[in-house]
Design a protein around this motif. Sequence first.
Motif, mmCIF file in Angstrom:
data_model
loop_
_atom_site.group_PDB
_atom_site.id
_atom_site.type_symbol
_atom_site.label_atom_id
_atom_site.label_comp_id
_atom_site.label_asym_id
_atom_site.label_seq_id
_atom_site.Cartn_x
_atom_site.Cartn_y
_atom_site.Cartn_z
ATOM 1 N N SER A 134 65.036 -57.622 -0.495
ATOM 2 C CA SER A 134 64.518 -56.776 0.579
ATOM 3 C C SER A 134 64.788 -57.315 1.974
ATOM 4 O O SER A 134 64.676 -56.580 2.956
ATOM 5 C CB SER A 134 63.007 -56.564 0.401
ATOM 6 O OG SER A 134 62.325 -57.813 0.442
ATOM 7 N N ARG A 135 65.154 -58.599 2.095
ATOM 8 C CA ARG A 135 65.434 -59.183 3.414
ATOM 9 C C ARG A 135 66.934 -59.315 3.691
ATOM 10 O O ARG A 135 67.326 -59.761 4.769
ATOM 11 C CB ARG A 135 64.771 -60.557 3.523
ATOM 12 C CG ARG A 135 63.248 -60.512 3.464
ATOM 13 C CD ARG A 135 62.659 -61.904 3.452
ATOM 14 N NE ARG A 135 62.960 -62.643 4.659
ATOM 15 C CZ ARG A 135 62.245 -62.590 5.789
ATOM 16 N NH1 ARG A 135 61.180 -61.812 5.842
ATOM 17 N NH2 ARG A 135 62.576 -63.299 6.843
ATOM 18 N N SER B 117 67.773 -49.711 -1.682
ATOM 19 C CA SER B 117 66.553 -50.450 -1.339
ATOM 20 C C SER B 117 66.796 -51.565 -0.329
ATOM 21 O O SER B 117 65.845 -52.215 0.111
ATOM 22 C CB SER B 117 65.935 -51.046 -2.610
ATOM 23 O OG SER B 117 65.579 -50.021 -3.525
ATOM 24 N N LEU B 118 68.037 -51.791 0.053
ATOM 25 C CA LEU B 118 68.356 -52.872 0.998
ATOM 26 C C LEU B 118 68.145 -52.382 2.431
ATOM 27 O O LEU B 118 69.087 -52.226 3.211
ATOM 28 C CB LEU B 118 69.794 -53.349 0.792
ATOM 29 C CG LEU B 118 70.130 -53.875 -0.608
ATOM 30 C CD1 LEU B 118 71.586 -54.312 -0.681
ATOM 31 C CD2 LEU B 118 69.208 -55.023 -0.992
ATOM 32 N N GLN C 100 67.092 -53.674 5.073
ATOM 33 C CA GLN C 100 67.413 -54.556 6.202
ATOM 34 C C GLN C 100 68.917 -54.802 6.333
ATOM 35 O O GLN C 100 69.346 -55.516 7.245
ATOM 36 C CB GLN C 100 66.696 -55.897 6.032
ATOM 37 C CG GLN C 100 65.190 -55.813 6.073
ATOM 38 C CD GLN C 100 64.688 -55.282 7.404
ATOM 39 O OE1 GLN C 100 65.138 -55.706 8.471
ATOM 40 N NE2 GLN C 100 63.759 -54.352 7.356
#
Length: 240
Positions: free
Chosen positions: A140-141, A161-162, A164
């Motif tokens: 996620s970061r 879902s990425l 960032q």
Amino acid sequence: MTGPVVSLWRAGLTAVPDHVWQRTDAEVLILAENALTELPDTIGDFTALRTLDLGHNAFTAVPKRLGDLTGLHGFLYLHDNRLTRLPATLGRLHRLRYLNVGDNPLTELPDTIGDLAELIELRAQRCQLTKLPETLGALSRLRELRLEANSLTTLPDSLASLLQLRCLELRGNALTSLPRALAALPLLRELDLRGNPLGPLPDWLAELPALEKLDLRWTPSAPDPRLVERLERRGCTVWY
């Protein structure tokens, strides 16, 4: 303040000297640009490490105990070796922020790579990857994903879902189409698709709100001029 640094960079080594294994207090260990072929399990005793550089050697494998280095919160360089697989224990490095496994004959990444919760940049360029694990979507970061010169024919939907992600480098793969999932990336600024055998590009590319650079050079056909116009009108540079 930086702790103990042990550097044997470009020292002409074929084996790690015994005295190195006494420095388990080291926070940085650099063994890059040697001719090392084996890494003993002793590496797992270096629990104070925050950065480990094993790049530009001749390792065919790294030990499972690499996963014991849970203090790694900086960089892990494994690039330019002869690794055919990565240990699943790599997923224990929950604090790791940068991982480079490029220039290895890897055909896959372990599913546990999705456990690297703090990872910001992942480089797996010039490997032999034919697919990516769905678990990538758990990063996620992640801000940069560099996959140049592999053999990818598809991308997992989990990339949506990425949230960032800023940079997605896919140059020199075997992609014929792009998944709709990429349209969900609100911060994507750079999308490099050079040298892929892509068919017609989807209109949703023009809807990526942060896209600043789209590189389509060396793809089979020129993009639809209307798509290019829409992108350039909002400040995105399109190379083709």
